[in-house]
Design a protein around this motif. Structure first.
Motif, PDB file in Angstrom:
ATOM      1  N   LEU A 194       8.572 -82.413  84.322  1.00  0.00           N
ATOM      2  CA  LEU A 194       8.098 -81.220  84.453  1.00  0.00           C
ATOM      3  C   LEU A 194       8.904 -80.041  83.804  1.00  0.00           C
ATOM      4  O   LEU A 194       8.665 -79.157  82.924  1.00  0.00           O
ATOM      5  N   ARG A 195      10.276 -80.234  84.188  1.00  0.00           N
ATOM      6  CA  ARG A 195      10.899 -79.072  83.726  1.00  0.00           C
ATOM      7  C   ARG A 195      11.421 -79.100  82.350  1.00  0.00           C
ATOM      8  O   ARG A 195      11.569 -78.289  81.332  1.00  0.00           O
ATOM      9  N   GLU A 196      11.335 -80.708  81.816  1.00  0.00           N
ATOM     10  CA  GLU A 196      11.701 -80.928  80.363  1.00  0.00           C
ATOM     11  C   GLU A 196      10.343 -80.190  79.701  1.00  0.00           C
ATOM     12  O   GLU A 196      10.610 -79.904  78.318  1.00  0.00           O
ATOM     13  N   ALA A 197       9.390 -80.769  80.142  1.00  0.00           N
ATOM     14  CA  ALA A 197       7.935 -80.398  79.360  1.00  0.00           C
ATOM     15  C   ALA A 197       8.076 -78.816  79.363  1.00  0.00           C
ATOM     16  O   ALA A 197       7.700 -78.074  78.225  1.00  0.00           O
ATOM     17  N   GLU A 198       8.363 -77.989  80.409  1.00  0.00           N
ATOM     18  CA  GLU A 198       8.206 -76.530  80.300  1.00  0.00           C
ATOM     19  C   GLU A 198       9.098 -75.897  79.176  1.00  0.00           C
ATOM     20  O   GLU A 198       8.693 -75.116  78.281  1.00  0.00           O
ATOM     21  N   LYS A 199      10.387 -76.649  79.237  1.00  0.00           N
ATOM     22  CA  LYS A 199      11.497 -76.225  78.020  1.00  0.00           C
ATOM     23  C   LYS A 199      10.703 -76.597  76.632  1.00  0.00           C
ATOM     24  O   LYS A 199      11.015 -75.466  75.733  1.00  0.00           O
ATOM     25  N   GLU A 200      10.251 -77.613  76.469  1.00  0.00           N
ATOM     26  CA  GLU A 200       9.697 -77.701  74.948  1.00  0.00           C
ATOM     27  C   GLU A 200       8.617 -76.969  74.710  1.00  0.00           C
ATOM     28  O   GLU A 200       8.335 -76.415  73.514  1.00  0.00           O
ATOM     29  N   LEU A 201       7.926 -76.631  75.746  1.00  0.00           N
ATOM     30  CA  LEU A 201       6.403 -76.051  75.558  1.00  0.00           C
ATOM     31  C   LEU A 201       6.768 -74.505  75.163  1.00  0.00           C
ATOM     32  O   LEU A 201       6.087 -73.772  74.539  1.00  0.00           O
ATOM     33  N   LEU A 202       7.969 -73.899  76.174  1.00  0.00           N
ATOM     34  CA  LEU A 202       8.381 -72.673  75.873  1.00  0.00           C
ATOM     35  C   LEU A 202       8.989 -72.277  74.611  1.00  0.00           C
ATOM     36  O   LEU A 202       8.877 -71.115  73.840  1.00  0.00           O
ATOM     37  N   ILE A 203       9.823 -73.489  73.935  1.00  0.00           N
ATOM     38  CA  ILE A 203      10.175 -73.239  72.668  1.00  0.00           C
ATOM     39  C   ILE A 203       9.098 -73.338  71.726  1.00  0.00           C
ATOM     40  O   ILE A 203       9.207 -72.370  70.795  1.00  0.00           O
ATOM     41  N   CYS A 204       7.926 -74.026  71.983  1.00  0.00           N
ATOM     42  CA  CYS A 204       6.764 -74.005  70.839  1.00  0.00           C
ATOM     43  C   CYS A 204       6.022 -72.707  71.015  1.00  0.00           C
ATOM     44  O   CYS A 204       5.492 -72.200  70.262  1.00  0.00           O
ATOM     45  N   ALA A 205       5.931 -72.186  72.179  1.00  0.00           N
ATOM     46  CA  ALA A 205       5.302 -70.846  72.310  1.00  0.00           C
ATOM     47  C   ALA A 205       5.994 -69.718  71.566  1.00  0.00           C
ATOM     48  O   ALA A 205       5.628 -68.708  70.799  1.00  0.00           O
ATOM     49  N   ASP A 206       7.506 -69.737  71.541  1.00  0.00           N
ATOM     50  CA  ASP A 206       8.201 -68.770  71.003  1.00  0.00           C
ATOM     51  C   ASP A 206       8.232 -68.820  69.490  1.00  0.00           C
ATOM     52  O   ASP A 206       8.333 -67.817  68.765  1.00  0.00           O
ATOM     53  N   ARG A 207       8.112 -70.173  69.064  1.00  0.00           N
ATOM     54  CA  ARG A 207       8.283 -70.406  67.787  1.00  0.00           C
ATOM     55  C   ARG A 207       6.702 -70.741  66.995  1.00  0.00           C
ATOM     56  O   ARG A 207       6.799 -71.130  65.869  1.00  0.00           O
ATOM     57  N   ALA A 208       5.666 -70.437  67.554  1.00  0.00           N
ATOM     58  CA  ALA A 208       4.502 -71.249  67.395  1.00  0.00           C
ATOM     59  C   ALA A 208       4.152 -70.503  65.875  1.00  0.00           C
ATOM     60  O   ALA A 208       3.386 -71.188  65.270  1.00  0.00           O
ATOM     61  N   HIS A 209       4.303 -69.362  65.712  1.00  0.00           N
ATOM     62  CA  HIS A 209       3.710 -68.536  64.430  1.00  0.00           C
ATOM     63  C   HIS A 209       4.727 -69.237  63.245  1.00  0.00           C
ATOM     64  O   HIS A 209       4.182 -69.739  62.260  1.00  0.00           O
ATOM     65  N   GLU A 210       5.818 -69.518  63.421  1.00  0.00           N
ATOM     66  CA  GLU A 210       6.786 -69.943  62.544  1.00  0.00           C
ATOM     67  C   GLU A 210       6.528 -71.386  62.340  1.00  0.00           C
ATOM     68  O   GLU A 210       6.590 -71.954  60.950  1.00  0.00           O
ATOM     69  N   TRP A 211       5.903 -72.214  63.240  1.00  0.00           N
ATOM     70  CA  TRP A 211       5.733 -73.576  63.024  1.00  0.00           C
ATOM     71  C   TRP A 211       4.370 -73.907  62.917  1.00  0.00           C
ATOM     72  O   TRP A 211       3.813 -75.121  62.806  1.00  0.00           O
ATOM     73  N   ASN A 212       3.625 -72.958  62.780  1.00  0.00           N
ATOM     74  CA  ASN A 212       2.069 -72.928  62.647  1.00  0.00           C
ATOM     75  C   ASN A 212       1.351 -73.743  63.806  1.00  0.00           C
ATOM     76  O   ASN A 212       0.594 -74.746  63.635  1.00  0.00           O
ATOM     77  N   LEU A 213       1.683 -73.655  65.094  1.00  0.00           N
ATOM     78  CA  LEU A 213       1.178 -74.297  66.207  1.00  0.00           C
ATOM     79  C   LEU A 213       0.133 -73.379  66.893  1.00  0.00           C
ATOM     80  O   LEU A 213       0.131 -72.216  66.978  1.00  0.00           O
TER      81      LEU A 213
END
Length: 106
Positions: free
Chosen positions: A55-74
């Motif tokens: 879960l901590r690894e999942a949190e880290k990856e998903l926070l990265i995705c949230a931070d860069r969602a617009h750039e990565w079109n997520l």
């Protein structure tokens, strides 16, 4: 090579072979790829970690995705929804509720 590993990771995830998905997705991150692929790899890696109860690894990856969602079109809504689930599993109800709220407002 990165796309092959990423596609393999996506396929393993869909087949619920999460350990194999993790290995393929981590391998894909070692190579250069377009931004949208980079985002999908991080997203699927976060989902894979969640399924593996890392879960901590999942949190880290998903926070990265949230931070860069617009750039990565997520999808921010989808990313926030998964963060809510991860925080709920971690026992952090305040953060879980906050991300549930955010998922509904984006």
């Amino acid at each position: 090579r990165a796309r092959n590993l990423a596609n393999l990771g996506f396929a393993y995830f869909e087949m619920k072979k999460y350990f194999e998905a993790q290995q393929a997705l981590l391998g894909a991150l070692e190579f250069e790829q377009p931004a949208n692929w980079h985002g999908l790899i991080h997203l699927y890696l976060g989902l894979t970690y969640a399924k593996l109860r890392k879960l901590r690894e999942a949190e880290k990856e998903l926070l990265i995705c949230a931070d860069r969602a617009h750039e990565w079109n997520l999808s921010l809504s989808n990313t926030y929804g998964w963060l809510a689930k991860v925080y709920k599993r971690l026992g952090d109800s305040a953060r879980s509720k906050e991300y549930e709220r955010l998922a509904l407002t984006v």
